[in-house]
Design a protein around this motif. Structure first.
Motif, PDB file in Angstrom:
ATOM      1  N   GLN A 152     -15.562  66.383  54.778  1.00 14.56           N
ATOM      2  CA  GLN A 152     -15.394  65.371  53.735  1.00 14.56           C
ATOM      3  C   GLN A 152     -15.699  63.996  54.347  1.00 14.56           C
ATOM      4  O   GLN A 152     -15.217  63.680  55.432  1.00 14.56           O
ATOM      5  CB  GLN A 152     -13.968  65.406  53.191  1.00 14.56           C
ATOM      6  CG  GLN A 152     -13.759  64.435  52.052  1.00 14.56           C
ATOM      7  CD  GLN A 152     -12.329  64.487  51.522  1.00 14.56           C
ATOM      8  OE1 GLN A 152     -11.521  65.301  51.938  1.00 14.56           O
ATOM      9  NE2 GLN A 152     -12.043  63.582  50.614  1.00 14.56           N
ATOM     10  N   VAL A 153     -16.482  63.204  53.633  1.00 16.30           N
ATOM     11  CA  VAL A 153     -16.860  61.874  54.100  1.00 16.30           C
ATOM     12  C   VAL A 153     -16.430  60.849  53.058  1.00 16.30           C
ATOM     13  O   VAL A 153     -16.779  60.969  51.885  1.00 16.30           O
ATOM     14  CB  VAL A 153     -18.384  61.788  54.361  1.00 16.30           C
ATOM     15  CG1 VAL A 153     -18.817  60.373  54.690  1.00 16.30           C
ATOM     16  CG2 VAL A 153     -18.784  62.747  55.480  1.00 16.30           C
ATOM     17  N   ASP A 154     -15.662  59.847  53.510  1.00 20.93           N
ATOM     18  CA  ASP A 154     -15.165  58.788  52.632  1.00 20.93           C
ATOM     19  C   ASP A 154     -16.187  57.687  52.382  1.00 20.93           C
ATOM     20  O   ASP A 154     -16.187  57.065  51.329  1.00 20.93           O
ATOM     21  CB  ASP A 154     -13.929  58.116  53.245  1.00 20.93           C
ATOM     22  CG  ASP A 154     -12.645  58.810  52.875  1.00 20.93           C
ATOM     23  OD1 ASP A 154     -12.650  59.676  51.983  1.00 20.93           O
ATOM     24  OD2 ASP A 154     -11.610  58.479  53.495  1.00 20.93           O
ATOM     25  N   ALA A 155     -17.034  57.422  53.397  1.00 25.54           N
ATOM     26  CA  ALA A 155     -17.947  56.288  53.280  1.00 25.54           C
ATOM     27  C   ALA A 155     -19.114  56.436  54.244  1.00 25.54           C
ATOM     28  O   ALA A 155     -19.011  57.113  55.264  1.00 25.54           O
ATOM     29  CB  ALA A 155     -17.205  54.990  53.576  1.00 25.54           C
ATOM     30  N   PHE A 156     -20.202  55.780  53.872  1.00 22.13           N
ATOM     31  CA  PHE A 156     -21.356  55.638  54.747  1.00 22.13           C
ATOM     32  C   PHE A 156     -21.393  54.198  55.250  1.00 22.13           C
ATOM     33  O   PHE A 156     -21.143  53.263  54.478  1.00 22.13           O
ATOM     34  CB  PHE A 156     -22.663  55.905  53.990  1.00 22.13           C
ATOM     35  CG  PHE A 156     -22.862  57.320  53.539  1.00 22.13           C
ATOM     36  CD1 PHE A 156     -22.568  58.402  54.363  1.00 22.13           C
ATOM     37  CD2 PHE A 156     -23.384  57.588  52.281  1.00 22.13           C
ATOM     38  CE1 PHE A 156     -22.777  59.716  53.940  1.00 22.13           C
ATOM     39  CE2 PHE A 156     -23.606  58.885  51.850  1.00 22.13           C
ATOM     40  CZ  PHE A 156     -23.295  59.949  52.678  1.00 22.13           C
ATOM     41  N   VAL A 157     -21.742  54.026  56.510  1.00 17.92           N
ATOM     42  CA  VAL A 157     -21.921  52.703  57.096  1.00 17.92           C
ATOM     43  C   VAL A 157     -23.363  52.636  57.587  1.00 17.92           C
ATOM     44  O   VAL A 157     -23.799  53.489  58.351  1.00 17.92           O
ATOM     45  CB  VAL A 157     -20.937  52.454  58.256  1.00 17.92           C
ATOM     46  CG1 VAL A 157     -21.199  51.109  58.898  1.00 17.92           C
ATOM     47  CG2 VAL A 157     -19.502  52.555  57.767  1.00 17.92           C
ATOM     48  N   ILE A 158     -24.069  51.614  57.135  1.00 18.07           N
ATOM     49  CA  ILE A 158     -25.488  51.487  57.443  1.00 18.07           C
ATOM     50  C   ILE A 158     -25.710  50.220  58.262  1.00 18.07           C
ATOM     51  O   ILE A 158     -25.240  49.138  57.886  1.00 18.07           O
ATOM     52  CB  ILE A 158     -26.319  51.414  56.143  1.00 18.07           C
ATOM     53  CG1 ILE A 158     -26.003  52.620  55.258  1.00 18.07           C
ATOM     54  CG2 ILE A 158     -27.810  51.323  56.455  1.00 18.07           C
ATOM     55  CD1 ILE A 158     -26.418  52.451  53.820  1.00 18.07           C
ATOM     56  N   LEU A 187     -29.628  57.183  49.782  1.00 16.10           N
ATOM     57  CA  LEU A 187     -28.254  57.657  49.971  1.00 16.10           C
ATOM     58  C   LEU A 187     -27.452  57.541  48.675  1.00 16.10           C
ATOM     59  O   LEU A 187     -26.734  58.463  48.289  1.00 16.10           O
ATOM     60  CB  LEU A 187     -27.540  56.858  51.065  1.00 16.10           C
ATOM     61  CG  LEU A 187     -27.831  57.198  52.512  1.00 16.10           C
ATOM     62  CD1 LEU A 187     -27.067  56.251  53.426  1.00 16.10           C
ATOM     63  CD2 LEU A 187     -27.489  58.639  52.821  1.00 16.10           C
ATOM     64  N   LYS A 188     -27.592  56.401  48.008  1.00 12.17           N
ATOM     65  CA  LYS A 188     -26.847  56.171  46.762  1.00 12.17           C
ATOM     66  C   LYS A 188     -27.274  57.174  45.688  1.00 12.17           C
ATOM     67  O   LYS A 188     -26.438  57.712  44.966  1.00 12.17           O
ATOM     68  CB  LYS A 188     -27.065  54.748  46.268  1.00 12.17           C
ATOM     69  CG  LYS A 188     -26.271  54.426  45.021  1.00 12.17           C
ATOM     70  CD  LYS A 188     -26.449  52.984  44.612  1.00 12.17           C
ATOM     71  CE  LYS A 188     -25.583  52.680  43.396  1.00 12.17           C
ATOM     72  NZ  LYS A 188     -25.672  51.294  43.000  1.00 12.17           N
ATOM     73  N   LYS A 189     -28.569  57.422  45.606  1.00 15.72           N
ATOM     74  CA  LYS A 189     -29.093  58.369  44.608  1.00 15.72           C
ATOM     75  C   LYS A 189     -28.641  59.799  44.922  1.00 15.72           C
ATOM     76  O   LYS A 189     -28.267  60.555  44.024  1.00 15.72           O
ATOM     77  CB  LYS A 189     -30.619  58.288  44.585  1.00 15.72           C
ATOM     78  CG  LYS A 189     -31.273  59.206  43.581  1.00 15.72           C
ATOM     79  CD  LYS A 189     -32.781  59.055  43.636  1.00 15.72           C
ATOM     80  CE  LYS A 189     -33.455  60.065  42.727  1.00 15.72           C
ATOM     81  NZ  LYS A 189     -34.907  60.065  42.866  1.00 15.72           N
ATOM     82  N   SER A 190     -28.658  60.167  46.197  1.00 13.51           N
ATOM     83  CA  SER A 190     -28.322  61.527  46.600  1.00 13.51           C
ATOM     84  C   SER A 190     -26.819  61.794  46.628  1.00 13.51           C
ATOM     85  O   SER A 190     -26.379  62.913  46.372  1.00 13.51           O
ATOM     86  CB  SER A 190     -28.906  61.812  47.987  1.00 13.51           C
ATOM     87  OG  SER A 190     -30.303  61.656  47.977  1.00 13.51           O
ATOM     88  N   PHE A 191     -26.043  60.754  46.958  1.00 12.10           N
ATOM     89  CA  PHE A 191     -24.588  60.907  47.084  1.00 12.10           C
ATOM     90  C   PHE A 191     -23.896  59.738  46.383  1.00 12.10           C
ATOM     91  O   PHE A 191     -23.316  58.861  47.027  1.00 12.10           O
ATOM     92  CB  PHE A 191     -24.189  60.953  48.566  1.00 12.10           C
ATOM     93  CG  PHE A 191     -24.999  61.940  49.369  1.00 12.10           C
ATOM     94  CD1 PHE A 191     -24.759  63.298  49.268  1.00 12.10           C
ATOM     95  CD2 PHE A 191     -26.031  61.502  50.196  1.00 12.10           C
ATOM     96  CE1 PHE A 191     -25.517  64.211  50.005  1.00 12.10           C
ATOM     97  CE2 PHE A 191     -26.780  62.404  50.931  1.00 12.10           C
ATOM     98  CZ  PHE A 191     -26.527  63.763  50.829  1.00 12.10           C
ATOM     99  N   PRO A 192     -23.967  59.697  45.056  1.00 14.12           N
ATOM    100  CA  PRO A 192     -23.489  58.517  44.311  1.00 14.12           C
ATOM    101  C   PRO A 192     -21.995  58.251  44.428  1.00 14.12           C
ATOM    102  O   PRO A 192     -21.556  57.120  44.224  1.00 14.12           O
ATOM    103  CB  PRO A 192     -23.875  58.841  42.861  1.00 14.12           C
ATOM    104  CG  PRO A 192     -24.036  60.316  42.808  1.00 14.12           C
ATOM    105  CD  PRO A 192     -24.487  60.736  44.177  1.00 14.12           C
ATOM    106  N   ASP A 193     -21.205  59.244  44.795  1.00 11.49           N
ATOM    107  CA  ASP A 193     -19.758  59.058  44.877  1.00 11.49           C
ATOM    108  C   ASP A 193     -19.279  58.546  46.234  1.00 11.49           C
ATOM    109  O   ASP A 193     -18.091  58.265  46.396  1.00 11.49           O
ATOM    110  CB  ASP A 193     -19.040  60.371  44.551  1.00 11.49           C
ATOM    111  CG  ASP A 193     -19.309  60.829  43.125  1.00 11.49           C
ATOM    112  OD1 ASP A 193     -19.550  59.964  42.255  1.00 11.49           O
ATOM    113  OD2 ASP A 193     -19.293  62.047  42.886  1.00 11.49           O
TER     114      ASP A 193
END
Length: 138
Positions: A49-55, A79-85
């Motif tokens: 489970q991943v809470d957030a992406f950091v770019i 990333l937003k399109k593939s994993f919108p949540d």
């Protein structure tokens, strides 16, 4: 809690780092080719489970976007399109590659191992993630 996943984007390789589930320690995860990253993440998210992406946000010394910023923005959109949540956060990545090179130099690795660009990208992603974690603890 879930993990936080960080990216050091490059057109040849994307270095990735991840926190432990308690979000205390940042560790290098892997390096993948940009064309393979979404499939890699889909498989990873089936296990973790991943809470957030950091770019990492590439900037010039004066704070303006670097030449690679357009590629990183495109990656962030993907990333937003593939994993919108999963929310995305940006971290200034100036000096992270230099810091990664210095960390490798101080590690005592053999000269051949110090030239491994994938290792540099993974360490740079770890530095980005550590910076994010430290700045959000204040």
């Amino acid at each position: 809690m879930a993990r936080i996943l960080a990216f050091d984007y490059g057109t040849k390789r994307i270095g990735m780092a991840v926190t432990d589930p308690l979000q205390i320690i940042a560790t290098g995860l892997d390096t993948v080719h940009p064309k393979d990253v979404i499939e890699y993440l889909k498989k990873y998210l089936l296990k973790e489970q991943v809470d957030a992406f950091v770019i990492g946000d590439p900037k010039q010394m004066d704070g303006t976007p670097s030449d690679s910023a357009q590629h990183v923005k495109g990656f962030a959109t993907l990333l937003k399109k593939s994993f919108p949540d999963i929310p995305r956060h940006w971290v200034d990545e100036r000096f992270t590659s230099k810091m990664a090179h210095e960390a490798i130099m101080q590690s005592g690795l053999k000269k051949h191992d110090r030239r491994d660009k994938e290792r540099v990208d993974t360490i740079a992603a770890t530095i980005i993630l550590q910076y994010f974690m430290e700045s959000n603890r204040l």
